[in-house]
Design an enzyme around this catalytic site. Structure first.
Site, PDB file in Angstrom:
ATOM      1  N   GLY A   1      -6.290  96.452  75.774  1.00  0.00           N
ATOM      2  CA  GLY A   1      -4.279  95.956  74.803  1.00  0.00           C
ATOM      3  C   GLY A   1      -4.670  95.561  73.496  1.00  0.00           C
ATOM      4  N   GLY A   2      -3.682  95.041  73.117  1.00  0.00           N
ATOM      5  CA  GLY A   2      -3.358  95.371  71.743  1.00  0.00           C
ATOM      6  C   GLY A   2      -4.359  93.605  71.587  1.00  0.00           C
ATOM      7  N   MET A   3      -4.476  93.357  72.423  1.00  0.00           N
ATOM      8  CA  MET A   3      -5.394  91.732  72.088  1.00  0.00           C
ATOM      9  C   MET A   3      -6.673  91.426  72.868  1.00  0.00           C
ATOM     10  SD  MET A   3      -3.541  89.679  71.031  1.00  0.00           S
ATOM     11  CE  MET A   3      -4.551  88.102  71.503  1.00  0.00           C
ATOM     12  N   GLY A   4      -7.275  92.818  73.319  1.00  0.00           N
ATOM     13  CA  GLY A   4      -8.300  92.620  74.112  1.00  0.00           C
ATOM     14  C   GLY A   4      -8.828  93.902  75.565  1.00  0.00           C
TER      15      GLY A   4
ATOM     16  N   VAL B   1     -11.033  94.334  78.626  1.00  0.00           N
ATOM     17  CA  VAL B   1     -11.052  93.428  79.852  1.00  0.00           C
ATOM     18  C   VAL B   1     -12.213  94.447  80.494  1.00  0.00           C
ATOM     19  CG1 VAL B   1     -10.352  92.836  82.219  1.00  0.00           C
ATOM     20  CG2 VAL B   1      -8.757  92.857  80.362  1.00  0.00           C
TER      21      VAL B   1
ATOM     22  N   LYS C   1     -12.990  89.265  79.362  1.00  0.00           N
ATOM     23  CA  LYS C   1     -11.902  89.676  78.488  1.00  0.00           C
ATOM     24  C   LYS C   1     -13.059  89.157  76.652  1.00  0.00           C
ATOM     25  CE  LYS C   1      -7.157  90.202  77.203  1.00  0.00           C
ATOM     26  NZ  LYS C   1      -5.881  89.902  77.326  1.00  0.00           N
TER      27      LYS C   1
ATOM     28  N   ASP D   1       2.866  85.182  77.669  1.00  0.00           N
ATOM     29  CA  ASP D   1       3.136  86.657  77.938  1.00  0.00           C
ATOM     30  C   ASP D   1       3.037  87.841  78.983  1.00  0.00           C
ATOM     31  OD1 ASP D   1       2.966  89.184  76.218  1.00  0.00           O
ATOM     32  OD2 ASP D   1       1.164  89.603  76.254  1.00  0.00           O
TER      33      ASP D   1
END
Length: 525
Positions: free
Chosen positions: A21-24, A26, A41, A139
């Site tokens: 995703g945008g943040m990391g 997994v 993650k 989130d």
């Protein structure tokens, strides 16, 4: 895929990439120390961030992940560790073979109301546990709801989203990834750190999408979507059925008026048909009285022989209303009544009117006024109508026994003696019950009841007329209790109070008794 097979922190072997995703990213990884699978993650760091911004991101990630690790709840992802990998922070979590709610919605479209209610109830319970631990999710969205292969539902990604300020979201790219689920207050400038109400708005947007197959504020561009969330209304859901009041309560733009997690959980629980009794009757007739104290809330053992200790704890209500004038009579007789009932000694508490409240834990409660109220609904199965005063009748569950309380109040106790409904025709110290509660009752209740916590107190309406609502929890001698009260006036100015108290662990079972009583009241005018 160059990370495949790498060893992170000398312990976690990356086996398979399972999400991005945008943040990391997994990964499923093998914990080579304990011989188990975990999820790792690895955060993404946008290249344009300055060094000080990167340091803040790292520290915030470590601090919030450690906070999330304090949450103990079966439907909250378990955070095992926070480790460094080549200078980058990584979150190590339990690995759950699953698909996300987002994947299911993309594949199947809208889900049945009952299934959405079940998922939503679990999400609300998970959020309530997180908020109680001081952790905000920030989130909440379908992509962060795991539907386990074994039937378990888990809310994931606690504590690893960035802070809520809009500039921060823009720099890290979170705005594009999660814009549809950001609460209106998070999109406005000058707003302080987000609170639990933000997560509840995101829950409402998730429920809407799950039951309708589309987002309530979906527009062509992220900017248009953000504007719609902040300033526009949404199309009422067409397929929500019993979920509509929950969605409406959660998607209130003003956070102070938004539905709280426990109320959402209760209504979602009812929509799934759940809510079995979790307690037993083993203590009936032998347990000490567990109830709030104060001017009319007294706490004595059920076997107390005299009223002397009780009277010493009470204080008169301010303003000279009828409640204040009868306090001495109540206190002098309380211990005797407690010994007779062998259960909960009740006093007025507030409850909900005939429509669903929309509130935060400390915010006001609002209901849609009904200028032309319809007649009370027919009695549901298992209830009978009890006359509680001159021209005042209320639905009561079959099998509950009536007890007359000094001062004119009437209590109805369930067979265990631990749950009770009380009704009263009363005069407050003035015409405003909320002001009376604020000035006198709450302060004395807080003083005399260990563990008192307000759930909410605020204005509401009853059949189109102004009313007051008060709900709180407190510690009894054996268990935690919850109580709820509504106070309102009839068309002739007569003031009425309906109150329910029950063990908090069984609240979802017994709260419908209160709702049925309030909806089914027959008044003289």
């Amino acid at each position: 895929m160059s990370d495949l097979g790498r060893l992170v922190a000398g312990r976690y072997r990356l086996v398979e990439r399972v999400g991005r995703g945008g943040m990391g990213t997994v990964w499923r990884a093998e914990d080579e120390v304990l011989g188990r699978h975990v999820a790792v993650k690895k955060l993404h760091v946008p290249p344009h961030l300055q060094d000080d911004e990167i340091r803040k991101l790292y520290e915030r990630t470590r601090r919030e992940a450690r906070s999330a690790a304090r949450i103990t709840h079966p439907n909250v992802i378990v955070v095992h560790d926070v480790v460094d990998d080549e200078g980058l922070p990584c979150i190590v979590m339990e690995y759950i073979p699953s698909v996300t709610l987002s994947d299911v919605l993309k594949r199947q479209g809208a889900l049945p109301v009952g299934e959405v209610a079940r998922i939503g109830r679990i999400m609300a319970a998970a959020l309530r546990a997180a908020h109680a631990a001081g952790v905000l999710h920030r989130d909440v969205k379908p992509a962060n709801v795991l539907l386990g292969n074994d039937g378990r539902i888990v809310l994931t990604d606690f504590g690893i989203a960035v802070e809520s300020g809009t500039p921060s979201l823009t720099r890290t790219g979170e705005l594009l990834g999660s814009i549809q689920y950001l609460a209106p207050e998070r999109l406005r400038t000058g707003i302080a750190e987000p609170g639990p109400a933000c997560d509840l708005w995101s829950l409402g947007a998730t429920l809407y999408q799950a039951v309708e197959g589309r987002h309530p504020f979906q527009r062509d561009t992220p900017i248009e979507t953000a504007y719609a969330i902040a300033a526009e209304t949404y199309e009422p859901p067409r397929n929500a059925g019993d979920l509509a009041p929950v969605i409406d309560g959660l998607l209130v733009k003003e956070p102070a008026r938004r539905m709280a997690a426990d109320e959402a959980e209760r209504l979602l629980d009812a929509a799934t048909g759940a809510g079995a009794v979790t307690g037993t009757c083993a203590e009936a007739g032998t347990a000490p009285v567990e109830r709030p104290t104060g001017p009319e809330r007294v706490a004595t053992p059920a076997t107390a022989p005299t009223a002397t200790p009780v009277a010493a704890t009470a204080a008169p209500a301010r303003g000279g209303g009828r409640r204040g004038s009868r306090t001495a009579l109540w206190c002098a007789s309380a211990a005797v009544v407690a010994a007779v009932t062998g259960g909960v000694l009740l006093w007025p508490e507030d409850g909900a009117a005939s429509t669903t409240p929309q509130a935060s834990p400390s915010g006001p409660v609002t209901h849609s006024p009904d200028p032309n109220p319809s007649p009370p609904p027919p009695l549901p199965a298992g209830y009978h109508l009890q006359k509680a005063g001159q021209g005042f009748s209320v639905p009561v569950p079959d099998g509950w026994r009536r007890k007359n309380v000094p001062g004119g109040e009437i209590a109805y106790l369930d067979p265990t003696g631990r749950v009770g409904l009380r009704v009263d025709v009363v005069e407050f110290a003035g015409s405003d019950p909320l002001q009376h509660w604020h000035d006198t009752e709450e302060a004395q209740t807080r003083r005399d009841n260990p563990g008192y916590e307000r759930v909410r107190m605020g204005p509401t309406t009853f059949r189109g007329r102004p009313a007051g609502y008060w709900e709180f929890t407190f510690n009894g001698q054996l268990r935690e209790y919850r109580a709820v009260e509504i106070a309102f006036s009839g068309t002739d100015g007569t003031q009425y109070v309906v109150y329910l108290s029950a063990p908090n662990a069984q609240w979802t079972t017994y709260r419908p008794v209160f709702d049925t009583a309030v909806k089914g009241i027959r008044l003289r005018g």
